[in-house]
Design an enzyme around this catalytic site. Structure first.
Site, PDB file in Angstrom:
ATOM      1  N   HIS A   1       0.805  -1.215   0.000  1.00  0.00           N
ATOM      2  CA  HIS A   1       0.000   0.000   0.000  1.00  0.00           C
ATOM      3  C   HIS A   1       0.842   1.271   0.000  1.00  0.00           C
ATOM      4  CE1 HIS A   1      -3.704   1.944  -0.566  1.00  0.00           C
ATOM      5  NE2 HIS A   1      -3.319   2.843   0.315  1.00  0.00           N
TER       6      HIS A   1
ATOM      7  N   HIS B   1      -9.586   0.393 -10.986  1.00  0.00           N
ATOM      8  CA  HIS B   1      -9.197   1.379  -9.960  1.00  0.00           C
ATOM      9  C   HIS B   1      -7.742   1.796 -10.142  1.00  0.00           C
ATOM     10  CE1 HIS B   1      -8.261   3.141  -6.075  1.00  0.00           C
ATOM     11  NE2 HIS B   1      -7.443   2.140  -5.790  1.00  0.00           N
ATOM     12  N   PHE B   2      -6.854   0.812 -10.311  1.00  0.00           N
ATOM     13  CA  PHE B   2      -5.456   1.257 -10.346  1.00  0.00           C
ATOM     14  C   PHE B   2      -5.039   1.792 -11.722  1.00  0.00           C
ATOM     15  CE2 PHE B   2      -4.513  -3.477 -10.325  1.00  0.00           C
ATOM     16  CZ  PHE B   2      -3.822  -3.561 -11.511  1.00  0.00           C
ATOM     17  N   HIS B   3      -5.859   1.506 -12.737  1.00  0.00           N
ATOM     18  CA  HIS B   3      -5.536   2.191 -13.996  1.00  0.00           C
ATOM     19  C   HIS B   3      -5.993   3.646 -13.960  1.00  0.00           C
ATOM     20  CE1 HIS B   3      -4.414  -1.782 -15.467  1.00  0.00           C
ATOM     21  NE2 HIS B   3      -3.679  -1.118 -16.352  1.00  0.00           N
TER      22      HIS B   3
ATOM     23  N   TYR C   1       1.480   5.045  -2.605  1.00  0.00           N
ATOM     24  CA  TYR C   1       1.717   6.461  -2.264  1.00  0.00           C
ATOM     25  C   TYR C   1       3.114   6.907  -2.679  1.00  0.00           C
ATOM     26  CZ  TYR C   1      -2.713   6.019  -0.011  1.00  0.00           C
ATOM     27  OH  TYR C   1      -4.039   5.786   0.203  1.00  0.00           O
TER      28      TYR C   1
ATOM     29  N   ARG D   1     -10.468 -10.490 -12.110  1.00  0.00           N
ATOM     30  CA  ARG D   1      -9.216  -9.919 -12.599  1.00  0.00           C
ATOM     31  C   ARG D   1      -8.254 -11.079 -12.861  1.00  0.00           C
ATOM     32  NH1 ARG D   1      -6.028  -7.076  -7.491  1.00  0.00           N
ATOM     33  NH2 ARG D   1      -4.413  -6.885  -9.055  1.00  0.00           N
ATOM     34  N   ARG D   2      -7.082 -10.782 -13.426  1.00  0.00           N
ATOM     35  CA  ARG D   2      -6.018 -11.774 -13.636  1.00  0.00           C
ATOM     36  C   ARG D   2      -6.511 -13.059 -14.296  1.00  0.00           C
ATOM     37  NH1 ARG D   2      -5.378 -11.463  -7.703  1.00  0.00           N
ATOM     38  NH2 ARG D   2      -3.945  -9.768  -7.186  1.00  0.00           N
TER      39      ARG D   2
HETATM   40 FE1  HAS Z   1      -5.947   1.901  -4.222  1.00  0.00          FE
HETATM   41  C1  HAS Z   1      -6.156  -1.531  -4.580  1.00  0.00           C
HETATM   42  C2  HAS Z   1      -7.964   1.763  -1.474  1.00  0.00           C
HETATM   43  C3  HAS Z   1      -5.519   5.300  -3.713  1.00  0.00           C
HETATM   44  C4  HAS Z   1      -3.327   1.919  -6.458  1.00  0.00           C
HETATM   45  N1  HAS Z   1      -4.942   0.474  -5.311  1.00  0.00           N
HETATM   46  C5  HAS Z   1      -5.195  -0.881  -5.325  1.00  0.00           C
HETATM   47  C6  HAS Z   1      -4.283  -1.523  -6.211  1.00  0.00           C
HETATM   48  C7  HAS Z   1      -3.447  -0.542  -6.712  1.00  0.00           C
HETATM   49  C8  HAS Z   1      -3.887   0.696  -6.142  1.00  0.00           C
HETATM   50  C9  HAS Z   1      -2.272  -0.752  -7.645  1.00  0.00           C
HETATM   51  O1  HAS Z   1      -9.089  -0.386   0.397  1.00  0.00           O
HETATM   52  C10 HAS Z   1      -4.295  -3.002  -6.573  1.00  0.00           C
HETATM   53  C11 HAS Z   1      -3.333  -3.820  -5.840  1.00  0.00           C
HETATM   54  C12 HAS Z   1      -3.402  -5.245  -6.309  1.00  0.00           C
HETATM   55  O2  HAS Z   1      -2.732  -5.564  -7.304  1.00  0.00           O
HETATM   56  O3  HAS Z   1      -4.146  -6.017  -5.715  1.00  0.00           O
HETATM   57  N2  HAS Z   1      -6.651   3.271  -2.894  1.00  0.00           N
HETATM   58  C13 HAS Z   1      -7.472   3.003  -1.853  1.00  0.00           C
HETATM   59  C14 HAS Z   1      -7.781   4.241  -1.133  1.00  0.00           C
HETATM   60  C15 HAS Z   1      -7.102   5.249  -1.787  1.00  0.00           C
HETATM   61  C16 HAS Z   1      -6.372   4.619  -2.864  1.00  0.00           C
HETATM   62  C17 HAS Z   1      -8.660   4.398   0.066  1.00  0.00           C
HETATM   63  N3  HAS Z   1      -4.687   3.329  -4.962  1.00  0.00           N
HETATM   64  C18 HAS Z   1      -4.681   4.660  -4.617  1.00  0.00           C
HETATM   65  C19 HAS Z   1      -3.648   5.341  -5.349  1.00  0.00           C
HETATM   66  C20 HAS Z   1      -3.024   4.388  -6.128  1.00  0.00           C
HETATM   67  C21 HAS Z   1      -3.694   3.136  -5.861  1.00  0.00           C
HETATM   68  C22 HAS Z   1      -3.331   6.812  -5.224  1.00  0.00           C
HETATM   69  C23 HAS Z   1      -1.888   4.516  -7.064  1.00  0.00           C
HETATM   70  C24 HAS Z   1      -1.214   5.589  -7.311  1.00  0.00           C
HETATM   71  N4  HAS Z   1      -6.893   0.398  -3.242  1.00  0.00           N
HETATM   72  C25 HAS Z   1      -7.657   0.561  -2.123  1.00  0.00           C
HETATM   73  C26 HAS Z   1      -8.105  -0.762  -1.664  1.00  0.00           C
HETATM   74  C27 HAS Z   1      -7.587  -1.705  -2.543  1.00  0.00           C
HETATM   75  C28 HAS Z   1      -6.837  -0.939  -3.524  1.00  0.00           C
HETATM   76  C29 HAS Z   1      -8.931  -1.084  -0.511  1.00  0.00           C
HETATM   77  C30 HAS Z   1      -7.756  -3.228  -2.471  1.00  0.00           C
HETATM   78  C31 HAS Z   1      -8.870  -3.683  -3.290  1.00  0.00           C
HETATM   79  C32 HAS Z   1      -8.962  -5.185  -3.279  1.00  0.00           C
HETATM   80  O4  HAS Z   1      -9.929  -5.702  -2.718  1.00  0.00           O
HETATM   81  O5  HAS Z   1      -8.082  -5.871  -3.817  1.00  0.00           O
HETATM   82  C33 HAS Z   1      -7.068   6.716  -1.366  1.00  0.00           C
HETATM   83  O6  HAS Z   1      -5.751   7.133  -1.166  1.00  0.00           O
HETATM   84  C34 HAS Z   1      -7.749   7.622  -2.354  1.00  0.00           C
HETATM   85  C35 HAS Z   1      -7.892   9.051  -1.818  1.00  0.00           C
HETATM   86  C36 HAS Z   1      -8.095  10.035  -2.936  1.00  0.00           C
HETATM   87  C37 HAS Z   1      -9.052  10.968  -2.994  1.00  0.00           C
HETATM   88  C38 HAS Z   1      -9.149  11.873  -4.212  1.00  0.00           C
HETATM   89  C39 HAS Z   1      -8.639  13.307  -3.975  1.00  0.00           C
HETATM   90  C40 HAS Z   1      -8.655  14.088  -5.271  1.00  0.00           C
HETATM   91  C41 HAS Z   1      -7.668  14.913  -5.698  1.00  0.00           C
HETATM   92  C42 HAS Z   1      -7.771  15.573  -7.056  1.00  0.00           C
HETATM   93  C43 HAS Z   1      -8.361  16.961  -6.956  1.00  0.00           C
HETATM   94  C44 HAS Z   1      -8.606  17.530  -8.326  1.00  0.00           C
HETATM   95  C45 HAS Z   1      -8.582  18.843  -8.626  1.00  0.00           C
HETATM   96  C46 HAS Z   1      -8.857  19.288 -10.021  1.00  0.00           C
HETATM   97  C47 HAS Z   1      -8.318  19.890  -7.643  1.00  0.00           C
HETATM   98  C48 HAS Z   1     -10.059  11.142  -1.901  1.00  0.00           C
HETATM   99  C49 HAS Z   1      -6.444  15.200  -4.888  1.00  0.00           C
HETATM  100  C50 HAS Z   1     -10.333  19.480 -10.151  1.00  0.00           C
HETATM  101  C51 HAS Z   1     -10.719  20.676 -10.946  1.00  0.00           C
HETATM  102  C52 HAS Z   1     -11.976  20.851 -11.417  1.00  0.00           C
HETATM  103  C53 HAS Z   1     -12.315  22.031 -12.176  1.00  0.00           C
HETATM  104  C54 HAS Z   1     -13.067  19.853 -11.150  1.00  0.00           C
END
Ligand code: HAS
Length: 542
Positions: free
Chosen positions: A216, A367-369, A220, A432-433
């Site tokens: 995890h 999700h991860f793409h 980050y 998946r996979r």
């Molecule tokens: Fe995830 C599985 C939970 C973030 C990557 N994640 C994965 C896997 C990868 C991955 C590679 O709880 C698969 C692993 C595998 O092979 O099995 N993930 C989360 C959570 C977050 C999260 C809670 N993941 C990421 C990030 C990744 C990433 C970042 C890569 C870089 N993830 C999971 C969970 C799994 C999981 C479970 C397991 C699932 C399973 O069952 O296998 C959080 O960090 C996300 C928080 C993000 C936000 C968004 C904030 C938005 C921002 C943009 C603002 C935009 C602006 C522009 C200002 C709350 C900062 C807007 C302008 C306008 C005008 C509209």
């Protein structure tokens, strides 16, 4: 950036972009196989290809890009590296590269088709693990350069907060070092002896737990360099200011604290771990969402403040003032947009009951793409479009800027198709996979097929975008007109307040990190070992 440091940075970027090409090819083939319209030639296995795709893109390309970016960011903001630091950087680079080649050869020989997560019970050739160990050790050596440069800067500037980009690179490095201890432990003490035949069995649950302790924070480690660009570089590119230097630092410290003790949210469906400890780690997962929400707030504030300073009115008038024609801004911005649904998907994954619906379905791949392959990688492309010419003493011409915009948009379209279809098919239960299968004519499986075709369409568009980005990279590295391209580093908005020095108290932060990890992992680990199965002869198997 000093040309000697630029050379070190570029060495990393060459490997990263070669990785992008190989991994991208594998990705294209992957989607074609899953569409059912294509069979792999020359006896190449589906899992061999999937491993190549995952390892080369998720582990090799990202790590090289991040190491290269952090080294030059530190050189730019904390001062040119000393000879000792630069030489250490080269040692790290070569260790990683030897390790990468060893692992890649084993994958190509089909001796390591164990996926990028490589935990037990899948077993690879010992040389694959030796290669991985070298990559990890090499990354520690490169990390040491960041630490040395930071310490030297603090000595030269007592009582002063370090430059923001240096501070951020240091946090990411510290997080990486603490996290990789987990994967290094499973590789050295479990996988390697097992693959050498020195032990007959290893504990699968322990291996997976150690992997996810690392897995995890790994995500980050990919994300934080994108955040560096969003917080520090993008404000300068648009002509604005960083909303708050201290807020940016605080969000990075929160990542350091909360990104590690959350690995169980990848293991919610696994036996052997008490649900109470899973619950605790889910709570901590929700804590690690906070710094991302702070980041979103801060970015909106930067954009809006800038737009209004240019006379924008109305609720969203500021949007019109942003430099939409500048690839250095537009491409990371598309990345930010994609992170809104990407992050929302993460919150769904982390929510225990919903995890039961999506776990091990292709939703997770979607999700991860969206997160790493869109938000992060688009930002890395955006960085490359000014950093590569900066390092090679060339410029991004108007024509290249246009091509870069086209590239970013194509990437976003390709990913929308591919990742959107993956999310939808995942909700219909598609695993998946797995390679293409009609599952004996099952009606449920028939519903997945149109989405698999949509994935292949997305994958093909993405491949065109990869060819474009490689073309632009080669142009910027070797052929673009000579000149000076800026390395943009933003300044904090007025009134500039000095960042509190407590944010640089590493004994405090690392102390809390250790406490949180001990709290979240000690008892579950003891449970795992105590509850290990009993062998046929009546003794504990491990
Ligand atoms: Fe995830 C599985 C939970 C973030 C990557 N994640 C994965 C896997 C990868 C991955 C590679 O709880 C698969 C692993 C595998 O092979 O099995 N993930 C989360 C959570 C977050 C999260 C809670 N993941 C990421 C990030 C990744 C990433 C970042 C890569 C870089 N993830 C999971 C969970 C799994 C999981 C479970 C397991 C699932 C399973 O069952 O296998 C959080 O960090 C996300 C928080 C993000 C936000 C968004 C904030 C938005 C921002 C943009 C603002 C935009 C602006 C522009 C200002 C709350 C900062 C807007 C302008 C306008 C005008 C509209």
């Amino acid at each position: 950036v000093d040309p000697r440091d630029a050379k070190l940075g570029m060495a990393h970027f060459y490997v990263a972009f070669i990785g992008l090409f190989i991994g991208g090819m594998a990705g294209l083939l992957q989607t074609l196989v899953r569409s059912g319209q294509f069979t792999l030639p020359a006896g190449i296995g589906y899992y061999q290809l999937l491993t190549l795709h995952g390892v080369v893109l998720a582990l090799v390309m990202t790590t090289y890009f991040i190491m290269g970016f952090q080294l030059v960011a530190v050189s730019r903001t904390a001062g040119t590296l000393t000879n000792k630091q630069r030489n250490t950087g080269w040692v790290g680079f070569w260790l990683m590269t030897i390790g990468t080649v060893m692992a890649a050869v084993m994958i190509l020989l089909n001796e390591a088709s164990v996926l990028y997560t490589f935990y037990a019970p899948l077993q690879a050739h010992a040389l694959f693990y030796v290669g991985l160990t070298l990559v990890i050790v090499g990354s520690w050596v490169s990390g040491a350069v960041i630490i040395m440069a930071y310490v030297a800067w603090r000595r030269r500037n007592p009582g002063q907060p370090s430059p923001l980009l240096t501070f951020m690179s240091l946090v990411n490095t510290l997080m990486w070092i603490v996290a990789t201890i987990g994967v290094a432990s499973t590789v050295l003490f479990q996988m390697l002896p097992w693959s050498l035949g020195l032990v007959e069995r290893i504990d699968v649950a322990v291996s997976r737990t150690l992997f996810w302790y690392f897995g995890h924070p790994l995500v980050y480690f990919w994300l934080l360099p994108a955040y560096m660009a969003w917080y520090v570089i993008v404000p300068k590119i648009i002509g604005g200011k960083i909303f708050s230097d201290s807020l940016a630092r605080l969000s990075f410290i929160l990542f350091l604290l909360f990104s590690i003790p959350v690995g169980f949210h990848h293991q919610l469906m696994e036996p052997g771990i008490d649900p109470a400890w899973k619950f605790l780690q889910v709570v901590l997962t929700f804590m690690v969402i906070i710094p991302s929400l702070m980041t979103a707030f801060s970015l909106f504030a930067t954009f809006e403040t800038f737009g209004r300073s240019k006379g924008a009115t109305g609720l969203f008038g500021w949007l019109k003032k942003l430099p939409w024609g500048d690839a250095r801004f537009l491409i990371p911005f598309i990345g930010m947009l994609s992170f809104i649904p990407g992050g929302a998907g993460g919150i769904i994954n982390a929510s225990n009951q919903m995890n039961q619906v999506v776990h091990n379905t292709i939703w997770v791949t979607g999700h991860f793409h969206l997160t790493v392959a869109t938000a992060v990688i688009l930002t890395f492309f955006g960085i490359s479009y000014w950093l590569i010419p900066h390092l090679t003493g060339r410029t991004l011409t108007k024509a290249m800027n246009k091509l870069a915009i086209l590239q970013g948009i194509l990437w976003a379209i390709g990913m929308t198709f591919m990742s959107g279809a993956m999310h939808a098919a995942g909700l219909l239960g598609a695993p998946r996979r797995s390679a293409y299968s009609e599952y004996g004519g099952a009606a449920q499986a028939a519903e997945w097929i149109p989405y698999q075709i949509a994935q292949a369409v997305g994958g093909s568009i993405l491949f065109i975008a990869i060819i474009l980005v490689l073309y632009i990279f080669i142009n910027l590295a070797f052929f673009a007109p000579k000149g000076e391209e800026e390395f943009p580093v933003g300044e904090a908005a007025d009134p500039v307040e000095k960042a509190p020095m407590i944010l640089e108290n590493w004994k405090l932060w690392l102390g809390i990190v250790v406490l949180l990890i001990a709290f979240a992992y000690t008892i579950p680990f003891i449970d795992l070992i105590e509850n290990a199965p009993i062998g046929s002869k009546g003794y504990k198997l491990w």
